[in-house]
Design a protein around this motif. Structure first.
Motif, PDB file in Angstrom:
ATOM      1  N   VAL A 203      32.386  52.192  75.007  1.00 40.94           N
ATOM      2  CA  VAL A 203      31.668  52.791  73.887  1.00 40.94           C
ATOM      3  C   VAL A 203      30.563  51.844  73.472  1.00 40.94           C
ATOM      4  O   VAL A 203      30.672  50.621  73.641  1.00 40.94           O
ATOM      5  CB  VAL A 203      32.608  53.081  72.690  1.00 40.94           C
ATOM      6  CG1 VAL A 203      33.669  54.094  73.069  1.00 40.94           C
ATOM      7  CG2 VAL A 203      33.264  51.789  72.182  1.00 40.94           C
ATOM      8  N   THR A 204      29.484  52.405  72.955  1.00 36.78           N
ATOM      9  CA  THR A 204      28.375  51.596  72.446  1.00 36.78           C
ATOM     10  C   THR A 204      28.449  51.575  70.934  1.00 36.78           C
ATOM     11  O   THR A 204      28.423  52.617  70.274  1.00 36.78           O
ATOM     12  CB  THR A 204      27.029  52.169  72.911  1.00 36.78           C
ATOM     13  OG1 THR A 204      26.992  52.187  74.341  1.00 36.78           O
ATOM     14  CG2 THR A 204      25.885  51.305  72.401  1.00 36.78           C
ATOM     15  N   GLY A 206      26.948  49.412  67.557  1.00 31.95           N
ATOM     16  CA  GLY A 206      26.024  48.409  67.050  1.00 31.95           C
ATOM     17  C   GLY A 206      25.123  47.843  68.127  1.00 31.95           C
ATOM     18  O   GLY A 206      24.765  46.664  68.072  1.00 31.95           O
ATOM     19  N   GLY A 207      24.773  48.665  69.096  1.00 29.23           N
ATOM     20  CA  GLY A 207      23.925  48.210  70.182  1.00 29.23           C
ATOM     21  C   GLY A 207      24.650  47.425  71.247  1.00 29.23           C
ATOM     22  O   GLY A 207      24.034  46.968  72.219  1.00 29.23           O
ATOM     23  N   GLU A 208      25.964  47.271  71.114  1.00 31.92           N
ATOM     24  CA  GLU A 208      26.756  46.497  72.070  1.00 31.92           C
ATOM     25  C   GLU A 208      27.741  47.411  72.791  1.00 31.92           C
ATOM     26  O   GLU A 208      28.397  48.248  72.175  1.00 31.92           O
ATOM     27  CB  GLU A 208      27.514  45.387  71.352  1.00 31.92           C
ATOM     28  CG  GLU A 208      28.369  44.523  72.276  1.00 31.92           C
ATOM     29  CD  GLU A 208      29.128  43.451  71.519  1.00 31.92           C
ATOM     30  OE1 GLU A 208      29.924  42.736  72.149  1.00 31.92           O
ATOM     31  OE2 GLU A 208      28.927  43.342  70.289  1.00 31.92           O
ATOM     32  N   LYS A 209      27.826  47.241  74.118  1.00 31.44           N
ATOM     33  CA  LYS A 209      28.761  48.027  74.907  1.00 31.44           C
ATOM     34  C   LYS A 209      30.132  47.350  74.871  1.00 31.44           C
ATOM     35  O   LYS A 209      30.271  46.180  75.212  1.00 31.44           O
ATOM     36  CB  LYS A 209      28.288  48.161  76.345  1.00 31.44           C
ATOM     37  CG  LYS A 209      29.210  48.990  77.222  1.00 31.44           C
ATOM     38  CD  LYS A 209      28.638  49.193  78.618  1.00 31.44           C
ATOM     39  CE  LYS A 209      27.495  50.193  78.583  1.00 31.44           C
ATOM     40  NZ  LYS A 209      27.064  50.577  79.954  1.00 31.44           N
ATOM     41  N   VAL A 210      31.150  48.114  74.449  1.00 33.28           N
ATOM     42  CA  VAL A 210      32.504  47.594  74.308  1.00 33.28           C
ATOM     43  C   VAL A 210      33.396  48.243  75.363  1.00 33.28           C
ATOM     44  O   VAL A 210      33.584  49.463  75.349  1.00 33.28           O
ATOM     45  CB  VAL A 210      33.062  47.878  72.898  1.00 33.28           C
ATOM     46  CG1 VAL A 210      34.478  47.315  72.765  1.00 33.28           C
ATOM     47  CG2 VAL A 210      32.150  47.309  71.834  1.00 33.28           C
ATOM     48  N   PRO A 211      33.961  47.469  76.306  1.00 39.32           N
ATOM     49  CA  PRO A 211      34.830  48.060  77.340  1.00 39.32           C
ATOM     50  C   PRO A 211      36.098  48.642  76.725  1.00 39.32           C
ATOM     51  O   PRO A 211      36.671  48.088  75.782  1.00 39.32           O
ATOM     52  CB  PRO A 211      35.154  46.858  78.241  1.00 39.32           C
ATOM     53  CG  PRO A 211      34.117  45.825  77.940  1.00 39.32           C
ATOM     54  CD  PRO A 211      33.751  46.030  76.511  1.00 39.32           C
ATOM     55  N   LEU A 237      29.736  57.678  68.106  1.00 36.89           N
ATOM     56  CA  LEU A 237      29.754  56.666  69.149  1.00 36.89           C
ATOM     57  C   LEU A 237      29.288  57.270  70.469  1.00 36.89           C
ATOM     58  O   LEU A 237      29.562  58.429  70.774  1.00 36.89           O
ATOM     59  CB  LEU A 237      31.171  56.104  69.348  1.00 36.89           C
ATOM     60  CG  LEU A 237      31.741  55.191  68.269  1.00 36.89           C
ATOM     61  CD1 LEU A 237      33.194  54.886  68.584  1.00 36.89           C
ATOM     62  CD2 LEU A 237      30.936  53.900  68.183  1.00 36.89           C
ATOM     63  N   SER A 238      28.595  56.464  71.252  1.00 39.19           N
ATOM     64  CA  SER A 238      28.231  56.861  72.613  1.00 39.19           C
ATOM     65  C   SER A 238      29.324  56.390  73.560  1.00 39.19           C
ATOM     66  O   SER A 238      29.711  55.219  73.537  1.00 39.19           O
ATOM     67  CB  SER A 238      26.888  56.245  73.012  1.00 39.19           C
ATOM     68  OG  SER A 238      25.842  56.762  72.221  1.00 39.19           O
ATOM     69  N   VAL A 239      29.830  57.313  74.374  1.00 39.48           N
ATOM     70  CA  VAL A 239      30.904  57.016  75.310  1.00 39.48           C
ATOM     71  C   VAL A 239      30.377  57.144  76.730  1.00 39.48           C
ATOM     72  O   VAL A 239      29.733  58.147  77.079  1.00 39.48           O
ATOM     73  CB  VAL A 239      32.104  57.966  75.110  1.00 39.48           C
ATOM     74  CG1 VAL A 239      33.215  57.643  76.101  1.00 39.48           C
ATOM     75  CG2 VAL A 239      32.612  57.873  73.684  1.00 39.48           C
ATOM     76  N   SER A 240      30.637  56.129  77.545  1.00 36.69           N
ATOM     77  CA  SER A 240      30.265  56.151  78.957  1.00 36.69           C
ATOM     78  C   SER A 240      31.518  55.974  79.796  1.00 36.69           C
ATOM     79  O   SER A 240      32.404  55.193  79.443  1.00 36.69           O
ATOM     80  CB  SER A 240      29.254  55.038  79.281  1.00 36.69           C
ATOM     81  OG  SER A 240      28.096  55.147  78.473  1.00 36.69           O
ATOM     82  N   TYR A 241      31.595  56.706  80.915  1.00 39.00           N
ATOM     83  CA  TYR A 241      32.746  56.575  81.792  1.00 39.00           C
ATOM     84  C   TYR A 241      32.411  57.137  83.167  1.00 39.00           C
ATOM     85  O   TYR A 241      31.416  57.850  83.343  1.00 39.00           O
ATOM     86  CB  TYR A 241      33.967  57.293  81.211  1.00 39.00           C
ATOM     87  CG  TYR A 241      33.791  58.771  80.961  1.00 39.00           C
ATOM     88  CD1 TYR A 241      34.259  59.719  81.867  1.00 39.00           C
ATOM     89  CD2 TYR A 241      33.170  59.226  79.796  1.00 39.00           C
ATOM     90  CE1 TYR A 241      34.098  61.081  81.611  1.00 39.00           C
ATOM     91  CE2 TYR A 241      33.016  60.574  79.538  1.00 39.00           C
ATOM     92  CZ  TYR A 241      33.477  61.503  80.453  1.00 39.00           C
ATOM     93  OH  TYR A 241      33.322  62.844  80.214  1.00 39.00           O
ATOM     94  N   GLU A 250      28.443  60.653  76.810  1.00 37.19           N
ATOM     95  CA  GLU A 250      28.602  61.659  75.756  1.00 37.19           C
ATOM     96  C   GLU A 250      28.497  60.992  74.388  1.00 37.19           C
ATOM     97  O   GLU A 250      28.813  59.808  74.226  1.00 37.19           O
ATOM     98  CB  GLU A 250      29.948  62.376  75.875  1.00 37.19           C
ATOM     99  CG  GLU A 250      30.131  63.165  77.159  1.00 37.19           C
ATOM    100  CD  GLU A 250      31.385  64.011  77.134  1.00 37.19           C
ATOM    101  OE1 GLU A 250      31.724  64.519  76.044  1.00 37.19           O
ATOM    102  OE2 GLU A 250      32.013  64.162  78.187  1.00 37.19           O
ATOM    103  N   ARG A 251      28.068  61.779  73.419  1.00 34.50           N
ATOM    104  CA  ARG A 251      28.037  61.340  72.033  1.00 34.50           C
ATOM    105  C   ARG A 251      29.176  62.025  71.304  1.00 34.50           C
ATOM    106  O   ARG A 251      29.273  63.262  71.296  1.00 34.50           O
ATOM    107  CB  ARG A 251      26.703  61.705  71.396  1.00 34.50           C
ATOM    108  CG  ARG A 251      26.480  61.105  70.013  1.00 34.50           C
ATOM    109  CD  ARG A 251      26.103  59.648  70.115  1.00 34.50           C
ATOM    110  NE  ARG A 251      25.913  59.043  68.801  1.00 34.50           N
ATOM    111  CZ  ARG A 251      25.624  57.761  68.624  1.00 34.50           C
ATOM    112  NH1 ARG A 251      25.489  56.969  69.677  1.00 34.50           N
ATOM    113  NH2 ARG A 251      25.476  57.270  67.420  1.00 34.50           N
ATOM    114  N   LEU A 252      30.070  61.232  70.684  1.00 35.85           N
ATOM    115  CA  LEU A 252      31.254  61.786  70.039  1.00 35.85           C
ATOM    116  C   LEU A 252      31.237  61.505  68.544  1.00 35.85           C
ATOM    117  O   LEU A 252      30.914  60.404  68.102  1.00 35.85           O
ATOM    118  CB  LEU A 252      32.523  61.183  70.637  1.00 35.85           C
ATOM    119  CG  LEU A 252      32.775  61.409  72.132  1.00 35.85           C
ATOM    120  CD1 LEU A 252      34.083  60.734  72.537  1.00 35.85           C
ATOM    121  CD2 LEU A 252      32.810  62.889  72.464  1.00 35.85           C
TER     122      LEU A 252
END
Length: 257
Positions: A203-204, A206-211, A237-241, A250-252
């Protein structure tokens, strides 16, 4: 070059990375009272697939790259997910050959699995569980000058996914952001007819990608992954997978359980 996974642990059970589809080398060490025992094994492949329209069989091989023999037992467990947890149950639906063997140093053993019937589901999921016991008797010593001789039994468990999937079965993965009493979570639901291989989720914030991590989500199941966040941005939150090899974004927004 064969990927290598090195572990130094007190635990005797090691579950394999479910996403590696090629040969993998396990260097497993057990630390006990000052003495170290290790076993070095190579499995190829580590994920088994059967298309029941074409065949009822699959196989893997294990190579002993250590200096001690390892005694193995092989069992096949029916694999399901309940309340977000993996559930394994012994099943007679899949046969193994051989069910038990001793692997000498430098030797390779092929393990074959076979379905009794083709079944009727779009996908059936199993785990091939190999339990290995090194055939050696290590010494046990205390941390001080006094020494006590004895023996311990070390067992290593290797769990290989087995998917029996008919052509046309597909996964349909849906993420959902929820606030629970224990914090924020990503709840992944698979509405499809085949297992979803969820990888590299993040998830992204605060501009930081969190695994966040990865897992399998079996057909018709839901798995929850905790988010290491202390607050929630109001704009979502922006979710990448990665799902079945495809990168998705996706934006959740926050939803109630």
């Amino acid at each position: 070059m064969t990927p290598r996974l090195c572990l130094l642990a007190h635990r005797t059970e090691v579950l394999m990375n479910p996403f590696r589809r090629v040969g993998i080398c396990f260097t497993l060490s057990l630390l006990s009272f000052g003495h170290v025992q290790a076993v070095n094994l190579v499995f190829t492949p580590t994920l088994l697939n059967i298309n029941p329209i074409r065949t009822l069989n699959a196989s893997t091989s294990v190579q002993n790259k250590d200096t001690v023999p390892v005694e193995f037992t092989v069992e096949v467990m029916r694999w399901s997910q309940q309340d977000g947890k993996d559930v394994l149950e012994l099943t007679p639906e899949v046969l193994t050959n051989p069910p038990r063997f001793v692997l000498e140093p430098g030797r390779t053993q092929t393990i074959r699995v076979g379905l009794r019937t083709r079944g009727s589901l779009p996908e059936a999921t199993y785990r091939v569980v190999l339990t290995g016991t090194p055939k050696s008797t290590p010494l046990i010593s205390t941390a001080n000058a006094a020494t006590v001789s004895g023996s311990i039994t070390t067992r290593y468990a290797f769990s290989l996914p087995l998917f029996v999937t008919v052509p046309g079965a597909v996964a349909h993965l849906r993420p959902r952001l929820e606030q629970t009493p224990d914090g924020l979570v990503l709840r992944w639901t698979n509405d499809g007819t085949a297992a979803a291989s969820l990888r590299n989720s993040s998830v992204t914030h605060g501009g930081e990608k969190v695994p966040v991590g990865g897992t399998y989500v079996l057909a018709g199941s839901t798995v929850t992954l905790p988010l290491p966040l202390h607050d929630y941005p109001q704009d979502g939150l922006s979710v990448s997978y990665t799902d079945q090899g495809q990168e998705k974004h996706e934006r959740l927004g926050l939803q109630t359980p």
